[in-house]
Design a protein around this motif. Sequence first.
Motif, short mmCIF file in Angstrom:
data_model
loop_
_atom_site.label_atom_id
_atom_site.label_comp_id
_atom_site.label_asym_id
_atom_site.label_seq_id
_atom_site.Cartn_x
_atom_site.Cartn_y
_atom_site.Cartn_z
N PRO A 48 87.48 88.14 166.21
CA PRO A 48 87.45 89.03 167.38
C PRO A 48 88.60 90.01 167.34
N ASP A 49 88.44 91.11 168.05
CA ASP A 49 89.49 92.11 168.18
C ASP A 49 90.72 91.46 168.80
N SER A 50 91.86 91.57 168.15
CA SER A 50 93.09 90.93 168.64
C SER A 50 93.56 91.52 169.96
N ASN A 51 93.08 92.71 170.30
CA ASN A 51 93.46 93.36 171.54
C ASN A 51 92.44 93.15 172.65
N SER A 52 91.50 92.25 172.45
CA SER A 52 90.48 91.94 173.45
C SER A 52 90.79 90.60 174.10
N ILE A 53 90.14 90.32 175.23
CA ILE A 53 90.35 89.04 175.90
C ILE A 53 89.88 87.89 175.03
N VAL A 54 88.85 88.14 174.21
CA VAL A 54 88.36 87.09 173.30
C VAL A 54 89.42 86.79 172.25
N GLY A 55 90.01 87.85 171.67
CA GLY A 55 91.05 87.64 170.68
C GLY A 55 92.30 87.02 171.27
N LEU A 56 92.68 87.46 172.46
CA LEU A 56 93.85 86.88 173.12
C LEU A 56 93.64 85.41 173.41
N GLN A 57 92.44 85.06 173.86
CA GLN A 57 92.15 83.67 174.17
C GLN A 57 92.24 82.80 172.92
N LYS A 58 91.64 83.29 171.83
CA LYS A 58 91.61 82.50 170.59
C LYS A 58 92.99 82.37 169.95
N ASN A 59 93.74 83.46 169.92
CA ASN A 59 94.98 83.47 169.14
C ASN A 59 96.23 83.17 169.94
N ILE A 60 96.20 83.38 171.27
CA ILE A 60 97.43 83.23 172.06
C ILE A 60 97.26 82.22 173.18
N PHE A 61 96.39 82.52 174.15
CA PHE A 61 96.33 81.73 175.37
C PHE A 61 95.94 80.27 175.11
N SER A 62 94.90 80.04 174.31
CA SER A 62 94.45 78.67 174.08
C SER A 62 95.43 77.88 173.23
N LYS A 63 96.15 78.58 172.33
CA LYS A 63 97.06 77.88 171.41
C LYS A 63 98.47 77.71 171.97
N LYS A 64 98.94 78.71 172.71
CA LYS A 64 100.35 78.71 173.10
C LYS A 64 100.58 78.52 174.59
N CYS A 65 99.50 78.54 175.38
CA CYS A 65 99.68 78.47 176.84
C CYS A 65 98.92 77.29 177.48
N ALA A 66 97.77 76.94 176.92
CA ALA A 66 96.96 75.86 177.51
C ALA A 66 97.47 74.50 177.06
N ASN A 67 98.75 74.29 177.24
CA ASN A 67 99.37 73.03 176.83
C ASN A 67 99.17 71.96 177.90
N PRO A 68 99.14 70.68 177.51
CA PRO A 68 98.94 69.60 178.48
C PRO A 68 99.96 69.66 179.62
N GLY A 69 99.45 69.61 180.85
CA GLY A 69 100.31 69.66 182.02
C GLY A 69 100.72 71.06 182.41
N CYS A 70 100.25 72.07 181.68
CA CYS A 70 100.59 73.46 182.01
C CYS A 70 99.32 74.22 182.39
N HIS A 71 98.96 75.20 181.57
CA HIS A 71 97.80 76.04 181.89
C HIS A 71 96.51 75.47 181.31
N ASP A 72 96.39 74.16 181.32
CA ASP A 72 95.19 73.48 180.84
C ASP A 72 94.28 73.11 182.00
N GLY A 73 94.41 73.81 183.10
CA GLY A 73 93.68 73.47 184.31
C GLY A 73 94.54 72.77 185.33
N THR A 74 95.77 72.40 184.94
CA THR A 74 96.69 71.76 185.88
C THR A 74 97.08 72.75 186.97
N PHE A 75 97.34 74.00 186.59
CA PHE A 75 97.60 75.04 187.58
C PHE A 75 97.23 76.38 186.96
N GLU A 76 97.08 77.38 187.82
CA GLU A 76 96.67 78.70 187.35
C GLU A 76 97.86 79.50 186.81
#
Length: 309
Positions: A48-76
């Motif tokens: 996916p385009d790295s500058n798109s929400i799909v690319g951001l989700q795959k390469n950044i948000f899911s890997k570096k932010c959705a950590n257990p107890g953080c942005h994994d649904g624990t809080f927004e």
Amino acid sequence: MRLKELFNCLLVGLMWFSVSCKETETPDNPYDALDHSTTNNNVTPSEPDSNSIVGLQKNIFSKKCANPGCHDGTFEPDFRTIQSTYSTLVYQDVNLTTVNNISFFDYRVIPNDTANSFLFERITTPTSDYMPSNGVRLPKSDIDHIKNWIMNGARDESGNIAVKPDLPPNVLGYIALDAGFNRIDTIRQNGISYLPFIAPANISMTVPILILDTADGSNATAPANFTSVKVKCSTSKDDFSNATDIACLFNIPLPYGVWEAVVNTGLWSSGTTVYFRVYVNDGQHTTAAEFPRTESLDYFKTYYAFYVQ
């Protein structure tokens, strides 16, 4: 003779059984002849385009932010999926300041506006309030991808630019002034900031109220064009069915332009606590906005109140 008759009967039976089986057997499947051996199972899906929400989700948000107890649904924001990421970022209220108490942010992401997007502030701030909070800052390439996405309209996975919802006007606050235009709303019961302020009996109290629209661009209504602006006063915190209505007037000279209600405290005896609510319509909704509402937190209701001394 007997043996021959028996043999003939057996032969006829076998012939009938053979015909019956042939008539009822499963028909040939035409797809059985297809050759599936040429199917290529090694095709690599396009990145996916790295500058798109799909690319951001795959390469950044899911890997570096959705950590257990953080942005994994624990809080927004919730970075578990593309949909949850987008819906908890774009035009989502935040109402926070940075640790330096200089910058105030209304939304996590505003399309085409990194300066007022709290997400961008959190990943670039020089203070200790940066994200991710694991001590490892995002590299410049990741920050640039997020910046490019925001400045390209913060598009969703289908490429659509977000449109800010046309919400009702928002009451940001008020002050109360005595006849000499001295502030009296700063003196609160028991010195607690969210309890009713002390209002002298038998005075005409002016209450300027700051109200702004929350829509974007041409959808926004100028405060001077609001309709049905009034204040309702009640001695009950939640029952405004028999409240006293006080019409508001627009005052242009004051900063931002505010709506003012003039309240005569002589309408209530000393020792009475009076709760008030603001009603306003921007002309875009069928009913007026109300604040505080019955559903509002209790400290909003007591903050929007005065005690007649």
